[in-house]
Write an enzyme that holds these catalytic residues in place. Structure first.
Site, short mmCIF file in Angstrom:
data_model
loop_
_atom_site.label_atom_id
_atom_site.label_comp_id
_atom_site.label_asym_id
_atom_site.label_seq_id
_atom_site.Cartn_x
_atom_site.Cartn_y
_atom_site.Cartn_z
N HIS A 123 2.22 -4.24 -12.47
CA HIS A 123 3.23 -5.10 -11.84
C HIS A 123 3.09 -5.15 -10.32
O HIS A 123 2.76 -4.18 -9.66
CB HIS A 123 4.62 -4.61 -12.22
N ASP A 124 3.34 -6.35 -9.78
CA ASP A 124 3.43 -6.60 -8.34
C ASP A 124 2.10 -6.41 -7.61
O ASP A 124 2.08 -6.32 -6.38
CB ASP A 124 4.51 -5.71 -7.69
N GLY A 141 0.91 -0.14 -9.93
CA GLY A 141 1.78 -1.15 -9.35
C GLY A 141 1.70 -1.25 -7.84
O GLY A 141 1.40 -0.28 -7.14
#
Length: 260
Positions: A123-124, A141
């Site tokens: 994520h991200d 992440g």
């Protein structure tokens, strides 16, 4: 009857946007917020969910899982996105997750990448163009991976790490701090081992540019990276040396990998 290019066993949920010339193979699942660009190919058994955009001419191989909820215990189902660029090759069992509300809400993958079997983009993350992630690479992440980066197989990238443009990470490396542009890094607890000379030469770097980068790296190794880079900031440098200095002085939550 299935549409041309879509196997009868594939599940395309209402709301999905399918471009021209898309091929969707057996037992694929495409969620209602997914957008597939022109000529995207899903080989078979591919699952794409969430607010996910796949760029044109990207090919995704069997059993890849794209756009599923991020592996973050703080995620509470908020609306986040995943954007994958054009002409990527995403091999078997690859996973790519959307962003989180606390991390900006967007995971972005650039163009022309190769993501080998079992690799993971968390994520991200912000992944640049022409990135190669070999088998079973895991990028945690919030990482930033620059253009033209190569990450060797079974390597792990710690969350919030930045990897600069043109760097190479050797296989079986654990990268816990930022990697300078054009750096060569390897080791179970990775360290900086000079320049990625192969990558620089492939991209047309001149002898003068390489000599300047070697001199810059030697100076950095003598003390604190940020202090030395700050002392060089006002001087005249070539484009690649300036890129390294700007990278060092840029915002980061991590330290830097240094030579042994």
């Amino acid at each position: 009857m299935a549409e041309p290019g879509i196997h009868p066993s594939a599940i395309i949920q209402p709301g999905a946007e399918i471009g021209e010339g898309v091929s969707i193979g057996p037992f694929c699942v495409v969620g209602p917020q997914v957008r597939l660009g022109d000529r995207v190919v899903l080989k078979s058994h591919v699952v794409i969910e969430g607010d996910s955009t796949i760029g044109e001419d990207t090919v995704i191989f069997p059993f890849a899982s794209i756009g599923q909820d991020p592996q973050d215990l703080k995620f509470r189902g908020e609306h986040t996105r995943l954007e994958i660029g054009a002409r990527n090759r995403i091999r078997e069992y690859v996973t790519m997750n959307p962003g989180t509300g606390g991390g900006g809400g967007l995971t972005r993958v650039g163009d022309d990448g190769l993501f080998m079997a079992c690799s993971h983009v968390a994520h991200d993350c912000q992944i640049g163009d022409r990135v190669v992630m070999a088998n079973s690479v895991a990028v945690a992440g919030h990482c930033h991976v620059g253009d033209d980066v190569v990450i060797g197989g079974l390597s792990g990238i710690h969350q919030f790490v930045r990897i600069g443009h043109g760097a190479m990470i050797g296989a079986l490396s654990m990268v816990t701090a930022d990697v300078l542009p054009y750096g060569l890094v390897h080791g179970p607890r990775a360290y900086l081992d000079g320049l990625n000379l192969v990558g620089l030469k492939r991209r047309g770097a001149t002898r003068a540019e390489i000599a300047e980068l070697r001199s810059l790296l030697a100076g950095l190794s003598e003390g604190a990276f940020r202090d030395h880079a700050q002392s060089l900031a006002g001087q005249d440098h070539g484009e690649k040396a300036r890129e390294i200095i700007d990278f060092i002085l840029g915002p980061s939550d991590r330290s830097f990998l240094k030579p042994k």
